[in-house]
Design a protein around this motif. Structure first.
Motif, PDB file in Angstrom:
ATOM      1  N   PHE A  28      22.752  13.837  46.386  1.00  0.00           N
ATOM      2  CA  PHE A  28      21.581  13.122  46.879  1.00  0.00           C
ATOM      3  C   PHE A  28      21.973  11.692  47.204  1.00  0.00           C
ATOM      4  CE2 PHE A  28      17.852  10.402  46.285  1.00  0.00           C
ATOM      5  CZ  PHE A  28      16.972  10.995  47.193  1.00  0.00           C
ATOM      6  N   SER A  29      21.619  11.224  48.403  1.00  0.00           N
ATOM      7  CA  SER A  29      21.866   9.847  48.826  1.00  0.00           C
ATOM      8  C   SER A  29      23.360   9.524  48.749  1.00  0.00           C
ATOM      9  CB  SER A  29      21.018   8.883  47.993  1.00  0.00           C
ATOM     10  OG  SER A  29      20.961   7.608  48.580  1.00  0.00           O
ATOM     11  N   LEU A  30      23.777   8.630  47.865  1.00  0.00           N
ATOM     12  CA  LEU A  30      25.203   8.320  47.741  1.00  0.00           C
ATOM     13  C   LEU A  30      26.011   9.580  47.440  1.00  0.00           C
ATOM     14  CD1 LEU A  30      27.600   6.341  47.507  1.00  0.00           C
ATOM     15  CD2 LEU A  30      26.968   6.035  45.095  1.00  0.00           C
ATOM     16  N   GLY A  31      25.451  10.477  46.634  1.00  0.00           N
ATOM     17  CA  GLY A  31      26.152  11.725  46.339  1.00  0.00           C
ATOM     18  C   GLY A  31      26.348  12.585  47.568  1.00  0.00           C
ATOM     19  N   ALA A  32      25.339  12.610  48.455  1.00  0.00           N
ATOM     20  CA  ALA A  32      25.467  13.353  49.711  1.00  0.00           C
ATOM     21  C   ALA A  32      26.502  12.698  50.606  1.00  0.00           C
ATOM     22  CB  ALA A  32      24.110  13.405  50.417  1.00  0.00           C
ATOM     23  N   ARG A  33      26.454  11.380  50.679  1.00  0.00           N
ATOM     24  CA  ARG A  33      27.417  10.635  51.495  1.00  0.00           C
ATOM     25  C   ARG A  33      28.847  10.890  51.030  1.00  0.00           C
ATOM     26  NH1 ARG A  33      30.352   6.196  51.585  1.00  0.00           N
ATOM     27  NH2 ARG A  33      30.491   5.047  53.549  1.00  0.00           N
ATOM     28  N   THR A  34      29.054  10.848  49.712  1.00  0.00           N
ATOM     29  CA  THR A  34      30.379  11.083  49.139  1.00  0.00           C
ATOM     30  C   THR A  34      30.847  12.502  49.438  1.00  0.00           C
ATOM     31  OG1 THR A  34      29.892   9.498  47.368  1.00  0.00           O
ATOM     32  CG2 THR A  34      31.710  11.033  46.997  1.00  0.00           C
ATOM     33  N   SER A  35      29.946  13.472  49.325  1.00  0.00           N
ATOM     34  CA  SER A  35      30.293  14.866  49.606  1.00  0.00           C
ATOM     35  C   SER A  35      30.730  15.043  51.053  1.00  0.00           C
ATOM     36  CB  SER A  35      29.086  15.770  49.317  1.00  0.00           C
ATOM     37  OG  SER A  35      28.689  15.689  47.968  1.00  0.00           O
ATOM     38  N   LEU A  36      29.985  14.456  51.979  1.00  0.00           N
ATOM     39  CA  LEU A  36      30.316  14.593  53.396  1.00  0.00           C
ATOM     40  C   LEU A  36      31.639  13.914  53.731  1.00  0.00           C
ATOM     41  CD1 LEU A  36      26.766  14.157  54.929  1.00  0.00           C
ATOM     42  CD2 LEU A  36      28.241  16.165  55.198  1.00  0.00           C
ATOM     43  N   HIS A  37      31.904  12.761  53.134  1.00  0.00           N
ATOM     44  CA  HIS A  37      33.204  12.111  53.334  1.00  0.00           C
ATOM     45  C   HIS A  37      34.330  13.028  52.873  1.00  0.00           C
ATOM     46  CE1 HIS A  37      33.150   7.820  54.668  1.00  0.00           C
ATOM     47  NE2 HIS A  37      31.857   7.965  54.453  1.00  0.00           N
ATOM     48  N   ALA A  38      34.175  13.614  51.684  1.00  0.00           N
ATOM     49  CA  ALA A  38      35.231  14.457  51.124  1.00  0.00           C
ATOM     50  C   ALA A  38      35.498  15.669  51.997  1.00  0.00           C
ATOM     51  CB  ALA A  38      34.843  14.893  49.707  1.00  0.00           C
ATOM     52  N   VAL A  39      34.440  16.300  52.487  1.00  0.00           N
ATOM     53  CA  VAL A  39      34.613  17.506  53.296  1.00  0.00           C
ATOM     54  C   VAL A  39      35.098  17.160  54.700  1.00  0.00           C
ATOM     55  CG1 VAL A  39      33.452  19.515  54.262  1.00  0.00           C
ATOM     56  CG2 VAL A  39      32.905  18.764  51.938  1.00  0.00           C
ATOM     57  N   ALA A  40      34.521  16.130  55.302  1.00  0.00           N
ATOM     58  CA  ALA A  40      34.921  15.750  56.660  1.00  0.00           C
ATOM     59  C   ALA A  40      36.385  15.349  56.734  1.00  0.00           C
ATOM     60  CB  ALA A  40      34.036  14.615  57.163  1.00  0.00           C
ATOM     61  N   HIS A  41      36.883  14.736  55.658  1.00  0.00           N
ATOM     62  CA  HIS A  41      38.297  14.331  55.620  1.00  0.00           C
ATOM     63  C   HIS A  41      39.214  15.443  55.117  1.00  0.00           C
ATOM     64  CE1 HIS A  41      36.654  10.172  55.913  1.00  0.00           C
ATOM     65  NE2 HIS A  41      37.783   9.968  56.565  1.00  0.00           N
ATOM     66  N   GLY A  42      38.644  16.583  54.773  1.00  0.00           N
ATOM     67  CA  GLY A  42      39.457  17.732  54.408  1.00  0.00           C
ATOM     68  C   GLY A  42      40.035  17.712  53.013  1.00  0.00           C
ATOM     69  N   VAL A  43      39.541  16.827  52.147  1.00  0.00           N
ATOM     70  CA  VAL A  43      40.097  16.775  50.789  1.00  0.00           C
ATOM     71  C   VAL A  43      39.387  17.735  49.846  1.00  0.00           C
ATOM     72  CG1 VAL A  43      40.964  14.434  51.038  1.00  0.00           C
ATOM     73  CG2 VAL A  43      38.659  14.784  50.163  1.00  0.00           C
ATOM     74  N   LEU A  44      38.201  18.212  50.223  1.00  0.00           N
ATOM     75  CA  LEU A  44      37.497  19.234  49.458  1.00  0.00           C
ATOM     76  C   LEU A  44      36.972  20.294  50.421  1.00  0.00           C
ATOM     77  CD1 LEU A  44      35.409  17.195  46.842  1.00  0.00           C
ATOM     78  CD2 LEU A  44      37.477  18.530  46.411  1.00  0.00           C
ATOM     79  N   THR A  45      36.981  21.545  49.967  1.00  0.00           N
ATOM     80  CA  THR A  45      36.515  22.651  50.808  1.00  0.00           C
ATOM     81  C   THR A  45      35.569  23.552  50.007  1.00  0.00           C
ATOM     82  OG1 THR A  45      38.523  23.887  50.256  1.00  0.00           O
ATOM     83  CG2 THR A  45      38.519  22.646  52.333  1.00  0.00           C
ATOM     84  N   PRO A  46      34.378  23.072  49.689  1.00  0.00           N
ATOM     85  CA  PRO A  46      33.425  23.922  48.972  1.00  0.00           C
ATOM     86  C   PRO A  46      32.961  25.081  49.848  1.00  0.00           C
ATOM     87  CG  PRO A  46      32.342  21.945  49.761  1.00  0.00           C
ATOM     88  CD  PRO A  46      33.814  21.758  50.022  1.00  0.00           C
ATOM     89  N   GLU A  47      32.402  26.096  49.214  1.00  0.00           N
ATOM     90  CA  GLU A  47      31.863  27.233  49.963  1.00  0.00           C
ATOM     91  C   GLU A  47      30.585  26.860  50.702  1.00  0.00           C
ATOM     92  OE1 GLU A  47      32.877  31.267  47.747  1.00  0.00           O
ATOM     93  OE2 GLU A  47      31.691  29.928  46.490  1.00  0.00           O
ATOM     94  N   ARG A  48      29.778  26.011  50.077  1.00  0.00           N
ATOM     95  CA  ARG A  48      28.517  25.569  50.647  1.00  0.00           C
ATOM     96  C   ARG A  48      28.308  24.101  50.296  1.00  0.00           C
ATOM     97  NH1 ARG A  48      24.776  30.058  47.884  1.00  0.00           N
ATOM     98  NH2 ARG A  48      26.104  29.362  46.175  1.00  0.00           N
ATOM     99  N   LEU A  49      27.412  23.463  51.041  1.00  0.00           N
ATOM    100  CA  LEU A  49      27.192  22.030  50.853  1.00  0.00           C
ATOM    101  C   LEU A  49      25.694  21.738  50.888  1.00  0.00           C
ATOM    102  CD1 LEU A  49      28.753  19.321  50.576  1.00  0.00           C
ATOM    103  CD2 LEU A  49      28.679  19.152  53.073  1.00  0.00           C
ATOM    104  N   ILE A  50      25.243  20.907  49.957  1.00  0.00           N
ATOM    105  CA  ILE A  50      23.853  20.455  49.906  1.00  0.00           C
ATOM    106  C   ILE A  50      23.829  18.954  50.170  1.00  0.00           C
ATOM    107  CG2 ILE A  50      21.787  20.222  48.475  1.00  0.00           C
ATOM    108  CD1 ILE A  50      23.024  22.603  46.789  1.00  0.00           C
TER     109      ILE A  50
END
Length: 251
Positions: free
Chosen positions: A101-123
């Motif tokens: 949520f908010s900063l947490g969502a921003r951090t998640s998108l940074h991690a996935v967009a940069h390819g450092v994390l590959t979760p199955e799904r994203l909220i």
């Protein structure tokens, strides 16, 4: 509910709170908030657990039950992304859902967009295009709250942010250092976020720009609107209901 601590990549001790059993859902809270404030207090984590998942909540450094180092060396660029990577490695997760949520969502998108994390799904909760591509403008507001903390009066638009910061007991020295670690995201990188995404946002929430525009930039995303503005939407039961329903429907 259980709680534990682990040492992140630089030795900073971070808190993990967990509830439920089943497929793991890693949850990240908002700026100057905590796992308790965003996920536990209003029942969202319990709903996720009741739906058959394990909610694993990280308190970011400078937040909640985690440490708040004042050494500038503890704040490299995108330090929160590195903390989330350290959490995933610590838990040995190979298959998981990542949400924030908010900063947490921003951090998640940074991690996935940069390819450092590959979760199955994203909220992605409470986030829009401006909160990603124009974060430096948004962070200037919070820097002012910290820098002018003792002189902000009740008629100032920043007063509510000041009071929230005070209520959460955030170390302002550490928080000021943390704010300088968060770069803008090139929105073109959102094409790298190819897993299914739930974008959930309050109907009155414009704090981070347009969540609908963000949804359109993601290859496989749906948008769900819930009641409230940015802060109040996280307190409404509908947010937890929508997340739990989506997790169940996409399992």
């Amino acid at each position: 509910m259980t709680s534990e601590r682990f040492r992140s990549f630089d030795g900073t001790q971070l808190a993990i709170l967990r509830i439920g059993s089943g497929p793991p859902v890693v949850l990240l809270h908002g700026l100057f908030s905590s796992s308790d404030m965003n996920w536990i207090k209003w029942g969202h984590a319990a709903k996720i657990a009741d739906a058959g998942f394990e909610a694993i909540m990280l308190d970011f450094r400078v937040h909640g039950q985690s440490e708040s180092p004042r050494d500038p060396a503890a704040y490299p660029q995108n330090v929160l992304v590195r903390d989330v990577v350290a959490l995933i490695e610590h838990l040995g997760l190979a298959e998981y859902t990542l949400g924030g949520f908010s900063l947490g969502a921003r951090t998640s998108l940074h991690a996935v967009a940069h390819g450092v994390l590959t979760p199955e799904r994203l909220i992605v909760g409470g986030m829009g295009t401006a909160g990603l591509g124009e974060w430096n403008k948004r962070s200037a507001h919070f820097k002012r709250v910290i820098d002018e903390f003792d002189t902000i009066t009740s008629d100032d638009p920043a007063y509510y942010s000041r009071q929230f910061l005070k209520s959460q007991g955030v170390d302002r020295v550490a928080a000021r250092l943390l704010l300088d670690t968060m770069p803008d995201l090139d929105l073109a990188m959102l094409e790298n976020v190819t897993m299914p995404v739930l974008v959930v946002c309050g109907e009155e929430d414009r704090d981070n720009g347009s969540a609908q525009e963000l949804t359109a930039l993601l290859p496989d995303a749906i948008y769900v609107e819930t009641p409230g503005n940015h802060l109040m939407s996280a307190t409404k039961p509908e947010m937890g209901d929508e997340i739990a329903a989506w997790l169940t429907s996409t399992q």
